[in-house]
Scaffold this active site. Structure first.
Site, PDB file in Angstrom:
ATOM      1  CG  ASP A 185       0.344  92.595  38.924  1.00  0.00           C
ATOM      2  OD1 ASP A 185       1.265  92.248  39.771  1.00  0.00           O
ATOM      3  OD2 ASP A 185      -0.865  93.023  39.258  1.00  0.00           O
ATOM      4  CG  HIS A 207      -1.091  96.845  46.319  1.00  0.00           C
ATOM      5  ND1 HIS A 207      -0.816  95.876  45.940  1.00  0.00           N
ATOM      6  CD2 HIS A 207      -2.118  97.472  45.612  1.00  0.00           C
ATOM      7  CE1 HIS A 207      -1.107  95.705  44.954  1.00  0.00           C
ATOM      8  NE2 HIS A 207      -2.162  96.527  44.532  1.00  0.00           N
ATOM      9  CB  CYS A 222      -4.725 101.945  35.168  1.00  0.00           C
ATOM     10  SG  CYS A 222      -4.678 100.285  35.283  1.00  0.00           S
ATOM     11  CD  GLU A 261      -3.354  93.201  36.422  1.00  0.00           C
ATOM     12  OE1 GLU A 261      -2.518  93.893  36.942  1.00  0.00           O
ATOM     13  OE2 GLU A 261      -4.307  92.610  36.630  1.00  0.00           O
TER      14      GLU A 261
HETATM   15  C1  PEP Z   1      -0.993  97.043  37.724  1.00  0.00           C
HETATM   16  O1  PEP Z   1      -0.887  95.943  37.863  1.00  0.00           O
HETATM   17  O2  PEP Z   1      -0.360  97.728  37.219  1.00  0.00           O
HETATM   18  C2  PEP Z   1      -2.309  97.620  38.540  1.00  0.00           C
HETATM   19  C3  PEP Z   1      -2.437  99.048  38.081  1.00  0.00           C
HETATM   20  O3  PEP Z   1      -2.760  97.281  39.432  1.00  0.00           O
HETATM   21  P1  PEP Z   1      -2.495  96.791  40.980  1.00  0.00           P
HETATM   22  O4  PEP Z   1      -1.266  97.719  41.118  1.00  0.00           O
HETATM   23  O5  PEP Z   1      -3.478  97.117  41.811  1.00  0.00           O
HETATM   24  O6  PEP Z   1      -2.038  95.329  40.667  1.00  0.00           O
HETATM   25 MG    MG Z   2      -2.332  94.603  38.981  1.00  0.00          MG
END
Ligand code: PEP
Ligand code: MG
Length: 566
Positions: free
Chosen positions: A452, A186, A499, A428
Site C-alpha cells: 500500500d 491479493h 511485511c 503503509e
Molecule cells: C501492505 O500493504 O504492504 C500489506 C502487507 O498489506 P496488504 O497487502 O494486505 O494490503
Molecule cells: Mg496494506
C-alpha cells in the site's frame, strides 16, 4: 501465446476452468400450469425471505440496526400484497414467474426513479436488488465453486477476488490466469502463498481460452501458452523440473539462523491468511508470523465470525507457533477486499475510502469483538496487535484506548490475557511514513506495508496494469519513506519490520539491512530464499550499496545499479 504480469513463480501445466460471472438471462415462456408456476414463485419468495433474514441478522451483529433494517425492508417489499397480487394475475394469465416478477419490478423501478425525494429514489435500487436476488433463485443460478475444481486445473477469470481465492484447494490448482491484477494484488499474494504459478493482467484471457483446453502457465516470465505442441511441452516440463530442483536446493538453509555475512541476526517471519497457514509457515522454517491478514477469516462465509470463532482461530495459530511471535493485523477490509454481507457502500474511490482502521473505529461492536478475541488468545502465545492503514496519531490512540478498555473488561471477568501485549502500526500510508517520528513514540513496533505504501505514494492502484510502470517500491520517493520509517523506529528503540512484498525482493534486502530493519515477513515459500540473500550481505557492503542507491534520481537508475550487484 499471451503475455501478462508474472505474479507467482513456477510453471503450471493443466486444463482451463473458466470462472465466469453468472448472468440472469432467460427466455420468457408461456406456462401451461399456472398453479404450479404460482407455487414455484411462492417457494422462491420464501427462499428469498429466508436468505435475506439471515443476511439482516449478520448485518445487525456487524454494522448495526440501520443497515439490517434496509434488508428487512426488502422482505416487506417482496411480500407487498399489491406487488404479489399483480404477479399472481400475470402468472394466472400464462406469464412465467421470472417474466411476471421482472415486469412488476421494472414498473416499480420506473415509478420510484422518477420521484423527487432521495428516499423514494433509493427504493428503486432496493427493487433492483430484490429483482436480481429473486431471479437468481428462480433460475437456480449456482455460484461456481472453486473448491470443486478437479486436479490439474488452471483457473482463468476476469478477476479473482480474495473471497474466491479463499476457496482454492492447493493440490488441485496448477495455475492461475486473470485479466486484471498486479504483482501485489491479493490474488497474487495468495497465489504465491499457495505456490501456484500465476499470470495476471492477461487481456482477453476469458474469451480466448476455453474450458478444458490445455495451457502452460509460466508464472516466472508472465507467459501463458494455449494448446502447447509437443516441443513446447518438453521445454516447459524441463523448466518446471528445474524450478522444483532450485527450490529443493534452498533446503540447506532450513533450520539455520537468519544472519548476515557480518553476523547481525534478523527475524524472518511469514505472512498468513488463515490459522492453518501457520503450519506452512513452520514447515518452511518461518520464525514466526509477521502478518496475519485476519480479513480472510471474514471471507467465504455469510456473516461476521463471532468473538469465539475468532478466538479459536487466533488461539489455533498461536498454538501452532508454539510461543513464536504472531502479529495479528486487525480487520483490513475495503479497497479491493469486499465483504458482501457487511453491505459496504459502493465508493467512488475505495482505496481512499471507508476502510481498515477507519471502518473498525466506526463499527465498535465488530472491532471490540475482534480485539477481545485477540486478547483472549494472547494467553496462549506471543501475540501482538497491529492496526492497518494508520494515517493519524488519533487513530493509533483510539485503537490503543480500545485495547486498554477491553483489558479492563477482561480483568473484571477474570479472563486471562497478556497484560503486556504489544500494539503496533502498519506503516503503509504516506502520512504514517512522514509522521513516523510521532507514531514511533506511541507504537510498540512498526511493520512496513510496502504494497500500500507504494500505491499511496506513487498515487497508483496496485492492480492497474496501465500504471504498473510507476508501481515500484524502488522508486526514490518510496525508498525515502521506507528509510524514514526505519530510522524513526531505530531512534525511538522500537523494532521495525516489513511485511509488504518488497521484503522478499533480493534488490531491496541490502537496503533494508543498511537502514536498520530487524524483521522480514514474507510468504512461506520465500523464507529460505530470503535467508540465503541475507546471508550473502555484510552490513558494511549493504551500507555502501544503500548510500549509492539513495543518490539516484530515478527508479531506472536504482534498478539498473542493483541488478549489477545481486
Ligand atoms: C501492505 O500493504 O504492504 C500489506 C502487507 O498489506 P496488504 O497487502 O494486505 O494490503
Ligand atoms: Mg496494506
Amino acid at each position: 501465446m499471451f503475455y501478462g504480469t508474472a505474479a507467482s513463480d513456477g510453471i503450471g501445466i493443466g486444463n482451463v476452468m473458466i470462472i465466469e460471472e453468472h448472468t440472469l438471462s432467460y427466455s420468457p415462456k408461456t406456462v401451461i400450469d399456472p398453479d404450479a408456476e404460482s407455487q414455484r414463485y411462492n417457494d422462491a419468495v420464501n427462499a428469498f425471505c429466508e436468505n435475506t433474514m439471515a443476511q439482516a441478522d449478520a448485518l445487525r451483529a456487524s454494522t448495526g440496526d440501520k443497515e439490517a433494517e434496509i434488508l428487512e425492508g426488502h422482505i416487506q417489499i417482496i411480500k407487498d400484497p399489491y406487488l404479489n397480487g399483480e404477479i399472481e394475475k400475470l402468472i394466472a394469465n400464462g406469464t412465467c414467474a421470472e417474466s411476471a416478477l421482472e415486469q412488476m419490478c421494472d414498473q416499480f423501478i420506473t415509478v420510484f426513479s422518477m420521484a423527487d425525494d432521495e428516499l423514494t429514489k433509493q427504493r428503486a435500487s432496493d427493487v433492483r436488488d430484490i429483482k436480481a436476488g429473486m431471479l437468481g433463485i428462480l433460475l437456480g443460478v449456482k455460484e461456481i465453486k472453486i473448491s470443486d475444481a478437479p486436479k490439474g486445473t488452471v483457473l482463468v477469470a476476469h478477476e479473482l477476488t480474495p473471497s474466491m481465492t479463499a476457496g482454492i484447494v492447493k493440490e488441485n490448482i496448477v495455475g492461475i490466469v486473470t485479466e486484471t491484477g498486479g504483482k501485489t494484488s491479493h490474488s497474487a499474494i495468495l497465489a504465491r502463498a499457495l505456490e501456484i504459478p500465476a499470470v495476471l493482467s492477461v487481456e482477453g484471457a476469458v474469451s480466448s481460452l476455453a474450458n478444458g483446453q490445455k495451457v502452460i502457465v509460466d508464472g516466472s516470465e508472465g507467459i501463458v501458452i494455449e494448446s502447447p505442441d509437443s516441443e513446447q511441452m518438453e521445454i516447459y516440463t524441463q523448466k518446471r523440473d528445474a524450478f522444483i530442483k532450485e527450490r529443493r536446493e534452498l533446503e540447506k538453509y532450513k533450520g539455520k539462523e537468519t544472519v548476515s555475512a557480518s553476523g547481525e541476526v534478523y527475524e524472518l517471519f511469514c505472512n498468513i491468511g488463515k490459522p492453518e497457514d501457520a503450519v506452512k509457515a513452520m514447515d518452511f522454517d518461518g520464525e514466526g508470523v509477521g502478518l496475519f491478514r485476519t480479513e480472510f477469516l471474514f471471507m467465504d462465509r455469510d456473516a461476521v465470525p463471532t468473538e469465539d470463532e475468532q478466538f479459536e482461530a487466533y488461539k489455533k495459530a498461536a498454538l501452532i507457533l508454539k510461543g513464536k511471535p504472531l502479529i495479528i493485523r486487525t480487520l483490513d477490509i475495503g479497497g479491493d477486499k469486499d465483504l458482501p454481507y457487511l453491505g459496504l457502500k459502493k465508493e467512488e474511490n475505495p482505496f481512499m475510502g471507508f476502510r481498515a482502521i477507519r471502518y473498525c473505529l466506526k463499527n465498535n461492536d465488530l472491532f471490540k469483538s475482534q480485539i477481545r478475541a485477540i486478547l483472549r488468545a494472547s494467553a496462549f502465545g506471543d501475540i501482538r496487535i497491529m492496526f492497518p492503514l494508520i494515517t493519524t496519531l488519533d487513530e493509533l490512540r483510539a485503537g490503543k484506548q480500545l485495547v486498554e478498555n477491553i483489558k479492563l473488561e477482561l480483568k473484571e471477568a477474570n479472563i486471562s490475557f497478556d497484560e503486556n501485549i504489544k500494539v503496533g502500526v502498519m506503516a503503509e500510508t504516506s502520512s504514517a511514513a512522514v509522521i513516523a517520528d510521532l507514531l514511533a513514540k506511541e507504537a510498540d513496533f512498526f511493520s512496513i506495508g510496502t504494497n500500500d505504501l507504494t500505491g499511496y505514494t506513487m498515487a497508483c492502484d496496485r492492480g492497474n496494469s496501465d500504471v504498473s510502470y510507476l508501481y515500484s517500491a524502488l522508486q526514490p520517493s518510496v525508498l525515502r519513506l521506507i528509510k524514514n520509517i526505519i530510522e524513526c523506529g531505530v531512534k525511538n528503540n522500537i523494532p521495525v519490520g516489513m511485511c509488504g512484498e518488497a521484503a522478499a525482493n533480493p534488490m531491496m534486502i541490502p537496503l533494508l539491512i543498511s537502514f536498520g530493519l530487524t524483521e522480514f515477513s514474507v510468504s512461506a515459500p520465500s523464507v529460505l530464499k530470503v535467508r540465503k540473500t541475507i546471508s550473502q550481505w555484510t552490513k558494511q557492503e549493504a551500507d555502501k550499496v544503500a548510500e549509492k542507491v539513495m543518490t539516484f534520481a530515478t527508479e531506472q537508475e536504482v534498478t539498473d545499479y542493483l541488478k549489477t550487484i545481486i
